[in-house]
Design a protein around this motif. Sequence first.
Motif, PDB file in Angstrom:
ATOM      1  N   TYR A 124      13.867 -12.577 -25.914  1.00 19.54           N
ATOM      2  CA  TYR A 124      12.917 -13.256 -25.042  1.00 19.54           C
ATOM      3  C   TYR A 124      13.381 -14.670 -24.664  1.00 19.54           C
ATOM      4  O   TYR A 124      12.666 -15.389 -23.959  1.00 19.54           O
ATOM      5  CB  TYR A 124      11.545 -13.347 -25.738  1.00 19.54           C
ATOM      6  N   ASP A 125      14.555 -15.072 -25.108  1.00 17.45           N
ATOM      7  CA  ASP A 125      15.074 -16.397 -24.795  1.00 17.45           C
ATOM      8  C   ASP A 125      15.581 -16.424 -23.350  1.00 17.45           C
ATOM      9  O   ASP A 125      16.444 -15.613 -22.976  1.00 17.45           O
ATOM     10  CB  ASP A 125      16.202 -16.754 -25.754  1.00 17.45           C
ATOM     11  N   PRO A 126      15.070 -17.329 -22.499  1.00 17.24           N
ATOM     12  CA  PRO A 126      15.482 -17.345 -21.088  1.00 17.24           C
ATOM     13  C   PRO A 126      16.983 -17.521 -20.885  1.00 17.24           C
ATOM     14  O   PRO A 126      17.552 -16.929 -19.964  1.00 17.24           O
ATOM     15  CB  PRO A 126      14.696 -18.528 -20.512  1.00 17.24           C
ATOM     16  N   ALA A 127      17.638 -18.326 -21.728  1.00 18.81           N
ATOM     17  CA  ALA A 127      19.082 -18.525 -21.577  1.00 18.81           C
ATOM     18  C   ALA A 127      19.830 -17.216 -21.810  1.00 18.81           C
ATOM     19  O   ALA A 127      20.772 -16.877 -21.081  1.00 18.81           O
ATOM     20  CB  ALA A 127      19.570 -19.602 -22.533  1.00 18.81           C
ATOM     21  N   SER A 128      19.405 -16.455 -22.812  1.00 19.68           N
ATOM     22  CA  SER A 128      20.027 -15.168 -23.099  1.00 19.68           C
ATOM     23  C   SER A 128      19.773 -14.177 -21.958  1.00 19.68           C
ATOM     24  O   SER A 128      20.678 -13.461 -21.518  1.00 19.68           O
ATOM     25  CB  SER A 128      19.483 -14.603 -24.415  1.00 19.68           C
ATOM     26  N   TRP A 153      11.586 -15.128 -15.671  1.00 17.75           N
ATOM     27  CA  TRP A 153      11.902 -16.294 -16.503  1.00 17.75           C
ATOM     28  C   TRP A 153      12.549 -17.374 -15.653  1.00 17.75           C
ATOM     29  O   TRP A 153      12.920 -17.140 -14.499  1.00 17.75           O
ATOM     30  CB  TRP A 153      12.821 -15.895 -17.658  1.00 17.75           C
ATOM     31  N   PHE A 154      12.689 -18.559 -16.258  1.00 20.73           N
ATOM     32  CA  PHE A 154      13.316 -19.684 -15.568  1.00 20.73           C
ATOM     33  C   PHE A 154      14.716 -19.897 -16.102  1.00 20.73           C
ATOM     34  O   PHE A 154      14.920 -20.069 -17.302  1.00 20.73           O
ATOM     35  CB  PHE A 154      12.491 -20.966 -15.761  1.00 20.73           C
ATOM     36  N   ASN A 155      15.693 -19.858 -15.195  1.00 25.86           N
ATOM     37  CA  ASN A 155      17.084 -20.115 -15.546  1.00 25.86           C
ATOM     38  C   ASN A 155      17.297 -21.625 -15.461  1.00 25.86           C
ATOM     39  O   ASN A 155      17.428 -22.183 -14.368  1.00 25.86           O
ATOM     40  CB  ASN A 155      18.004 -19.374 -14.574  1.00 25.86           C
ATOM     41  N   ALA A 156      17.301 -22.275 -16.612  1.00 26.94           N
ATOM     42  CA  ALA A 156      17.357 -23.740 -16.649  1.00 26.94           C
ATOM     43  C   ALA A 156      18.687 -24.276 -16.135  1.00 26.94           C
ATOM     44  O   ALA A 156      18.729 -25.351 -15.534  1.00 26.94           O
ATOM     45  CB  ALA A 156      17.106 -24.236 -18.072  1.00 26.94           C
ATOM     46  N   ARG A 159      18.500 -23.857 -12.461  1.00 29.15           N
ATOM     47  CA  ARG A 159      17.248 -24.414 -11.954  1.00 29.15           C
ATOM     48  C   ARG A 159      16.601 -23.464 -10.941  1.00 29.15           C
ATOM     49  O   ARG A 159      16.238 -23.845  -9.824  1.00 29.15           O
ATOM     50  CB  ARG A 159      17.466 -25.791 -11.308  1.00 29.15           C
ATOM     51  N   ILE A 160      16.456 -22.187 -11.367  1.00 23.80           N
ATOM     52  CA  ILE A 160      15.923 -21.174 -10.464  1.00 23.80           C
ATOM     53  C   ILE A 160      15.140 -20.139 -11.278  1.00 23.80           C
ATOM     54  O   ILE A 160      15.430 -19.890 -12.445  1.00 23.80           O
ATOM     55  CB  ILE A 160      17.072 -20.505  -9.672  1.00 23.80           C
ATOM     56  N   TRP A 161      14.123 -19.574 -10.652  1.00 22.47           N
ATOM     57  CA  TRP A 161      13.362 -18.489 -11.268  1.00 22.47           C
ATOM     58  C   TRP A 161      14.079 -17.175 -11.036  1.00 22.47           C
ATOM     59  O   TRP A 161      14.641 -16.948  -9.956  1.00 22.47           O
ATOM     60  CB  TRP A 161      11.948 -18.420 -10.683  1.00 22.47           C
ATOM     61  N   GLN A 162      14.055 -16.309 -12.048  1.00 24.85           N
ATOM     62  CA  GLN A 162      14.690 -14.998 -11.926  1.00 24.85           C
ATOM     63  C   GLN A 162      13.721 -13.900 -12.345  1.00 24.85           C
ATOM     64  O   GLN A 162      12.872 -14.100 -13.218  1.00 24.85           O
ATOM     65  CB  GLN A 162      15.955 -14.935 -12.790  1.00 24.85           C
ATOM     66  N   LYS A 163      13.872 -12.744 -11.691  1.00 24.50           N
ATOM     67  CA  LYS A 163      13.027 -11.583 -11.994  1.00 24.50           C
ATOM     68  C   LYS A 163      13.903 -10.352 -12.070  1.00 24.50           C
ATOM     69  O   LYS A 163      14.653 -10.056 -11.141  1.00 24.50           O
ATOM     70  CB  LYS A 163      11.962 -11.411 -10.914  1.00 24.50           C
ATOM     71  N   LEU A 164      13.800  -9.654 -13.187  1.00 24.59           N
ATOM     72  CA  LEU A 164      14.498  -8.387 -13.360  1.00 24.59           C
ATOM     73  C   LEU A 164      13.468  -7.274 -13.251  1.00 24.59           C
ATOM     74  O   LEU A 164      12.571  -7.166 -14.093  1.00 24.59           O
ATOM     75  CB  LEU A 164      15.201  -8.327 -14.720  1.00 24.59           C
ATOM     76  N   ALA A 165      13.571  -6.477 -12.174  1.00 23.92           N
ATOM     77  CA  ALA A 165      12.658  -5.359 -11.950  1.00 23.92           C
ATOM     78  C   ALA A 165      13.339  -4.081 -12.417  1.00 23.92           C
ATOM     79  O   ALA A 165      14.451  -3.772 -11.992  1.00 23.92           O
ATOM     80  CB  ALA A 165      12.276  -5.262 -10.481  1.00 23.92           C
ATOM     81  N   SER A 199      29.940 -18.599 -22.246  1.00 19.52           N
ATOM     82  CA  SER A 199      29.632 -20.018 -22.011  1.00 19.52           C
ATOM     83  C   SER A 199      28.891 -20.149 -20.699  1.00 19.52           C
ATOM     84  O   SER A 199      29.191 -19.440 -19.728  1.00 19.52           O
ATOM     85  CB  SER A 199      30.909 -20.847 -21.965  1.00 19.52           C
ATOM     86  N   PRO A 200      27.922 -21.061 -20.642  1.00 18.91           N
ATOM     87  CA  PRO A 200      27.160 -21.241 -19.394  1.00 18.91           C
ATOM     88  C   PRO A 200      28.083 -21.701 -18.262  1.00 18.91           C
ATOM     89  O   PRO A 200      29.078 -22.315 -18.476  1.00 18.91           O
ATOM     90  CB  PRO A 200      26.147 -22.340 -19.739  1.00 18.91           C
TER      91      PRO A 200
END
Length: 200
Positions: A124-128, A153-156, A159-165, A199-200
């Motif tokens: 549930y971690d947004p970065a993951s 979730w928010f991709n910090a 700086r964007i919102w993401q949605k996986l459908a 790595s990010p």
Amino acid sequence: MSQLIQNQNLSELCLSQTDALNYLLIDGVKMEPVLKWVYQHIENPEWYPLYKNTRYQDVIDLSPCLVKVPPDSDIANQFDSKLGSEGEAIWLQSSNNIETLGPHLSRLLWITTEDGRYLHYRFYDPASLSRLAPALTPEESAKLYNGVESIIWFNAQQRIWQKLAMPHSDIPLTHSGATLTPSVGIMFKSKWMDATLASP
């Protein structure tokens, strides 16, 4: 098929566009105490701590907590302004009730890698999620997140919102009520591990 959508504005991702139930999955480590927030913001809340009936039962106060979002609440605004944007929660849509979905999501807390490692996984971690989601095929996302229609979730970093459908899955969810003590865990492919640890 699964689809990864992204947008600068959360409203464009349609938090409540389907007939599915809406849930927050709140990170109990990042927002402590979780239940204080839940009872302050939701009247007669429906919630399920994912550590319930697991090996982490003793630290349930730090559990990720699945919370049903009541219709016509202001929770979406709070998700936009703080909970999501600060990485404290993700948004889920599912046709399953909380007592079915909660125990099912608990299974994702443990994974077994293809090289035999058995690990706790903060799915549930947004970065993951930001790193893993692009590496999943539609079939993989449907199997891994069975029972969930979409995750937002928010991709910090970007700086964007993401949605996986997710595509529809015919695999039924079961809830026996038994203590969850998996000996194997979800089998996590090497390419998923590589993507998660990149790595990010």
